[in-house]
Design a protein around this motif. Structure first.
Motif, PDB file in Angstrom:
ATOM      1  N   ILE A  53     -43.966  12.107  16.480  1.00 48.36           N
ATOM      2  CA  ILE A  53     -45.209  11.351  16.323  1.00 48.36           C
ATOM      3  C   ILE A  53     -44.880  10.049  15.605  1.00 48.36           C
ATOM      4  N   LEU A  54     -45.011   8.938  16.312  1.00 52.24           N
ATOM      5  CA  LEU A  54     -44.702   7.625  15.750  1.00 52.24           C
ATOM      6  C   LEU A  54     -45.950   6.757  15.708  1.00 52.24           C
ATOM      7  N   GLN A  55     -46.154   6.099  14.588  1.00 51.12           N
ATOM      8  CA  GLN A  55     -47.187   5.060  14.508  1.00 51.12           C
ATOM      9  C   GLN A  55     -46.523   3.721  14.789  1.00 51.12           C
ATOM     10  N   LEU A  56     -47.089   2.975  15.727  1.00 52.57           N
ATOM     11  CA  LEU A  56     -46.532   1.677  16.118  1.00 52.57           C
ATOM     12  C   LEU A  56     -47.535   0.581  15.803  1.00 52.57           C
ATOM     13  N   THR A 108     -44.543  -8.216  23.368  1.00 45.25           N
ATOM     14  CA  THR A 108     -43.773  -7.078  22.868  1.00 45.25           C
ATOM     15  C   THR A 108     -44.420  -5.769  23.296  1.00 45.25           C
ATOM     16  N   LEU A 109     -45.734  -5.718  23.221  1.00 42.04           N
ATOM     17  CA  LEU A 109     -46.452  -4.506  23.614  1.00 42.04           C
ATOM     18  C   LEU A 109     -46.238  -4.207  25.100  1.00 42.04           C
ATOM     19  N   THR A 110     -46.275  -5.241  25.913  1.00 44.84           N
ATOM     20  CA  THR A 110     -46.036  -5.060  27.349  1.00 44.84           C
ATOM     21  C   THR A 110     -44.623  -4.565  27.608  1.00 44.84           C
ATOM     22  N   PHE A 146     -35.952  -3.780  20.275  1.00 46.48           N
ATOM     23  CA  PHE A 146     -36.873  -4.780  19.737  1.00 46.48           C
ATOM     24  C   PHE A 146     -36.549  -5.108  18.288  1.00 46.48           C
ATOM     25  N   ASN A 147     -36.776  -6.357  17.941  1.00 42.04           N
ATOM     26  CA  ASN A 147     -36.537  -6.844  16.589  1.00 42.04           C
ATOM     27  C   ASN A 147     -37.562  -6.251  15.631  1.00 42.04           C
ATOM     28  N   SER A 148     -37.119  -5.945  14.413  1.00 46.31           N
ATOM     29  CA  SER A 148     -38.012  -5.325  13.432  1.00 46.31           C
ATOM     30  C   SER A 148     -39.166  -6.233  13.027  1.00 46.31           C
ATOM     31  N   SER A 149     -39.030  -7.536  13.267  1.00 46.83           N
ATOM     32  CA  SER A 149     -40.127  -8.451  12.957  1.00 46.83           C
ATOM     33  C   SER A 149     -41.204  -8.442  14.039  1.00 46.83           C
ATOM     34  N   GLU A 150     -40.901  -7.827  15.191  1.00 47.07           N
ATOM     35  CA  GLU A 150     -41.847  -7.794  16.301  1.00 47.07           C
ATOM     36  C   GLU A 150     -42.684  -6.525  16.317  1.00 47.07           C
ATOM     37  N   VAL A 151     -42.093  -5.445  15.855  1.00 42.03           N
ATOM     38  CA  VAL A 151     -42.774  -4.159  15.921  1.00 42.03           C
ATOM     39  C   VAL A 151     -42.406  -3.326  14.692  1.00 42.03           C
ATOM     40  N   PHE A 152     -43.390  -2.627  14.149  1.00 37.88           N
ATOM     41  CA  PHE A 152     -43.182  -1.794  12.968  1.00 37.88           C
ATOM     42  C   PHE A 152     -43.465  -0.341  13.340  1.00 37.88           C
ATOM     43  N   LEU A 153     -42.510   0.531  13.056  1.00 40.23           N
ATOM     44  CA  LEU A 153     -42.624   1.943  13.409  1.00 40.23           C
ATOM     45  C   LEU A 153     -42.637   2.803  12.154  1.00 40.23           C
ATOM     46  N   THR A 154     -43.531   3.776  12.128  1.00 37.68           N
ATOM     47  CA  THR A 154     -43.598   4.738  11.032  1.00 37.68           C
ATOM     48  C   THR A 154     -43.529   6.138  11.624  1.00 37.68           C
ATOM     49  N   ASP A 155     -42.535   6.910  11.211  1.00 42.54           N
ATOM     50  CA  ASP A 155     -42.367   8.269  11.725  1.00 42.54           C
ATOM     51  C   ASP A 155     -43.300   9.214  10.966  1.00 42.54           C
ATOM     52  N   LEU A 156     -44.292   9.752  11.662  1.00 37.23           N
ATOM     53  CA  LEU A 156     -45.259  10.674  11.061  1.00 37.23           C
ATOM     54  C   LEU A 156     -45.011  12.121  11.481  1.00 37.23           C
ATOM     55  N   SER A 157     -43.879  12.370  12.121  1.00 38.58           N
ATOM     56  CA  SER A 157     -43.622  13.696  12.684  1.00 38.58           C
ATOM     57  C   SER A 157     -43.684  14.800  11.635  1.00 38.58           C
ATOM     58  N   HIS A 158     -43.154  14.531  10.441  1.00 36.22           N
ATOM     59  CA  HIS A 158     -43.174  15.533   9.375  1.00 36.22           C
ATOM     60  C   HIS A 158     -44.543  15.637   8.714  1.00 36.22           C
ATOM     61  N   GLY A 159     -45.362  14.614   8.868  1.00 32.11           N
ATOM     62  CA  GLY A 159     -46.609  14.552   8.119  1.00 32.11           C
ATOM     63  C   GLY A 159     -47.837  15.020   8.871  1.00 32.11           C
TER      64      GLY A 159
END
Length: 210
Positions: A54-57, A64-66, A116-129
């Motif tokens: 489960i990732l929050q994007l 970038t989204l496309t 993708f460059n980290s300045s373009e997209v931010f990912l948060t891993d919620l798999s454990h939460g």
């Protein structure tokens, strides 16, 4: 002191020398049929979907989204909707924010970060939460109505709609997968409380835990 490995999010699988994600509901799930089950069988079916990635994007860049959509082969949905299937599902969470869900079998976060460059997209891993419960059956909407003021009627909340609401007094994201099939995402720390309340609400109709 002996530690109970099931109390932790992961444990070492010594046979494969790898980490295995632990269920937040392992101590409370009892399989079988319960409640007011008639001769026609249960009208509700409840199960945990586990393990999931489960990732929050977050991104505000349309190109970038496309590009990510093309990479994942799933179109990003608009307000209060979802796209995809059990192999990969994307839920709208808010402006410029989505939830990507799939069975845990590859490192989805690495796949996206490598492209993708980290300045373009931010990912948060919620798999454990997060814990995820699937509720399905002809009385599924009746159960949801017991726990939230959202209009769950089919003409207002159909397939591929999602809602972020308080369900049985707990913050939840509800994804309508089909007419009477719902995936419910709840904070792992409240998962056991939620499960107990959910099955109590389902007992009136008779339910089966798969």
């Amino acid at each position: 002191m002996t530690r109970n490995p099931s109390a932790y999010m992961t444990e070492v699988n010594t046979s494969k020398n790898s980490l295995r994600r632990q269920s937040g509901l392992a101590h409370v799930i009892n399989y079988g049929q319960f409640g007011n089950v008639t001769l026609n069988g249960p009208s509700l079916f409840i199960c945990e979907r586990h393990p999931l990635t489960i990732l929050q994007l977050d991104t505000n860049k349309s190109k970038t989204l496309t590009d990510i959509s093309n990479l994942l082969n799933v179109e990003f949905p608009h307000t209060n909707t979802c796209n995809g299937d059990d192999k990969r599902r994307i839920l709208w969470l808010g402006p410029n924010r989505w939830l990507i869900v799939e069975p845990e079998h590859e490192c989805l976060q690495t796949l996206i970060n490598n492209e993708f460059n980290s300045s373009e997209v931010f990912l948060t891993d919620l798999s454990h939460g997060k814990s995820t419960v699937r509720l399905r059956g002809r009385n599924a909407r009746d159960v949801l109505m017991k726990g939230s003021g959202v209009d769950w009627h089919l003409n207002s909340f159909g397939a591929d709609y999602c809602a972020h609401t308080k369900l049985f007094d707990l913050a939840a994201t509800v994804d309508c997968r089909d007419i009477d099939v719902f995936d419910i995402y709840i904070a792992r720390g409240f998962a056991e409380d939620f499960w107990g309340t959910l099955v109590d609400a389902a007992a009136e109709f008779g339910y089966q835990v798969d």
